[in-house]
Design an enzyme around this catalytic site. Sequence first.
Site, short mmCIF file in Angstrom:
data_model
loop_
_atom_site.label_atom_id
_atom_site.label_comp_id
_atom_site.label_asym_id
_atom_site.label_seq_id
_atom_site.Cartn_x
_atom_site.Cartn_y
_atom_site.Cartn_z
N HIS A 187 0.83 -1.21 0.00
CA HIS A 187 0.00 0.00 0.00
C HIS A 187 0.86 1.26 0.00
CE1 HIS A 187 -4.07 -1.84 0.80
NE2 HIS A 187 -3.25 -2.85 0.78
N ASP B 200 -5.44 6.10 1.14
CA ASP B 200 -5.63 4.68 0.91
C ASP B 200 -7.06 4.26 1.30
OD1 ASP B 200 -3.48 2.07 0.89
OD2 ASP B 200 -5.51 1.72 1.60
C1 U2F Z 1 -1.75 -6.89 -0.37
O1 U2F Z 1 -0.87 -7.45 -1.31
P1 U2F Z 1 0.70 -7.57 -1.29
O2 U2F Z 1 1.33 -6.35 -0.81
O3 U2F Z 1 1.12 -8.83 -0.64
O4 U2F Z 1 0.96 -7.84 -2.87
P2 U2F Z 1 0.74 -7.00 -4.19
O5 U2F Z 1 -0.52 -6.21 -4.25
O6 U2F Z 1 0.90 -8.02 -5.22
O7 U2F Z 1 1.95 -5.99 -4.20
C2 U2F Z 1 3.26 -6.40 -4.03
C3 U2F Z 1 4.13 -5.28 -4.59
O8 U2F Z 1 5.46 -5.49 -4.13
C4 U2F Z 1 6.35 -5.49 -5.23
C5 U2F Z 1 5.51 -5.86 -6.43
C6 U2F Z 1 4.15 -5.27 -6.11
O9 U2F Z 1 4.04 -3.95 -6.59
O10 U2F Z 1 6.10 -5.32 -7.59
N1 U2F Z 1 7.41 -6.50 -5.01
C7 U2F Z 1 8.64 -6.24 -5.51
O11 U2F Z 1 8.87 -5.20 -6.14
N2 U2F Z 1 9.65 -7.15 -5.30
C8 U2F Z 1 9.45 -8.31 -4.64
O12 U2F Z 1 10.42 -9.08 -4.51
C9 U2F Z 1 8.16 -8.59 -4.14
C10 U2F Z 1 7.16 -7.66 -4.36
C11 U2F Z 1 -2.80 -7.93 -0.11
F1 U2F Z 1 -2.20 -9.05 0.44
C12 U2F Z 1 -3.53 -8.30 -1.40
O13 U2F Z 1 -4.55 -9.21 -1.13
C13 U2F Z 1 -4.10 -7.04 -2.06
O14 U2F Z 1 -4.62 -7.35 -3.33
C14 U2F Z 1 -3.00 -5.98 -2.21
C15 U2F Z 1 -3.53 -4.66 -2.77
O15 U2F Z 1 -4.45 -4.06 -1.89
O16 U2F Z 1 -2.36 -5.72 -0.96
#
Ligand code: U2F
Length: 458
Positions: free
Chosen positions: A20, A111
């Site tokens: 986020h 957010d």
């Molecule tokens: C929550 O999701 P997360 O934060 O677990 O996962 P994502 O929405 O997929 O975002 C992960 C971001 O971290 C970055 C990647 C994404 O932009 O590019 N990233 C990275 O750059 N390098 C890495 O090695 C690992 C990740 C939640 F759990 C979900 O259910 C929701 O959909 C989401 C959005 O609200 O938030």
Amino acid sequence: THDKPCRPHIAVVAFPMGSHVHTLFTIAKALALAAPAATVSFITSASSVASPPPSPIANLRLVPALEVSSAGTPGEQLSKFVRAMPGNLRAGLEEAVSREDGLRVSCIVSDGMMPELGEVAREMGAVWVVDGCAPVMAVSLLHAYELREAFGSAVDDARGITPKPLCFNSSNCNLLSFSEELVSFVPSLSSLRVRDIPDFIFPPTHDHLIAGTIKEYPKAAAVVFNTFQGLEPLIDADLTSMLTKYLPIGPTKLLTPRAETEAEADRLCIPWLDRQRAASVVYVSFGTFNAPSQRGLVELARGLEASGHPYLWSIKPEMLPKGFVVGGGGRGLVVDWAPQERVLGHPAVGAFLTHCGWNSVMEGISGGVPMVCWPFRWDQMANARTVSRVHGIGVTLEEGGDVAEGGIAKALKTVMEEEEGAAMRARVKMLKARAEEAVAPGGSSSENFKTLLDIVCG
Ligand code: U2F
């Protein structure tokens, strides 16, 4: 290209949790670049401010003013933060104003997990814009009472009858795993089965978020989403009808020029990928705070080895299964953080094994990479369903729990080697082209971003 005279003070308030922070920071950067006469204060916690890279953008200020306790588990820290709202947020906004010699905040972009900021914005006479996170999350929250009425008692029964939730991350996960029924009475959710409904809709712990979303979102001047018009037309229609202004501006990462960071991860991953054949590598990442159980990780490590494909795995080293040896002959690369957007845009990557956090799904689409979905909780089951069933650009492993023995190697074979996988690749490339069109000059996301700029500039 979107330059226009604008002298407001825009406060972008991030929920200090995982992706986020990055999402809101991307929006803050895009606004600061597009409105050089505006001041953009990016308000988040001191601990998360280290994660976005320092910004060379002159009119973008970092304000690490939100207090987040460092005691306890991440979940406990988060609930403390939520309980301290909105006082904590008011203090952050006051600090942003005082750092700018009293320049009042004319717009708050915040957010979606903090709908209480709507009230704060009204008190301050500021325009309020929300980042709605994953579209399916917003739709489910806005329809939460109908979903509870239709399925709530089934959930209560399931609490009693489900022998042991398969999910290890959340006690509510997979309560509905028995239900294959489609949610046909809400058109925008009609491609989902009951079991795919985000699991935060049913437990009373999220009453506050649900009530806040239903009360506040429709009053916001605009709600922006990291998606693009036409990706999910029924969701577009529903959110257009429920909100003052529905603004899909994604893929948001394509909004700002990519920072050519010299981070360690780039130096490791990109040269390694450069040495691999086209579409030969499996990239594995579970986002910022989701992970399989130890058993799941063991199965994953076995599956990666058995698949025979090179792999790039983003995982904290301490989480690797004990005794696991990274593929010999340079076939595997394990890093604790990958430059994911660049990785998924690299021609060597042939599949993305993901938990289906919404940002990851959008980045998979922007990279034109078919996905193997391993969802755990929240909106991830719904996102996985959208990937595999609605768009046909991936396959889904068993939700939440440990995957069946051999399941990972089998899914990777389908996506990497079989005809079905080739069709998925062709379809995701078509979506990639549509995503690029949306953010190109004159495209829907690009036009929506201009509308956003008009709104935040007042
Ligand atoms: C929550 O999701 P997360 O934060 O677990 O996962 P994502 O929405 O997929 O975002 C992960 C971001 O971290 C970055 C990647 C994404 O932009 O590019 N990233 C990275 O750059 N390098 C890495 O090695 C690992 C990740 C939640 F759990 C979900 O259910 C929701 O959909 C989401 C959005 O609200 O938030």
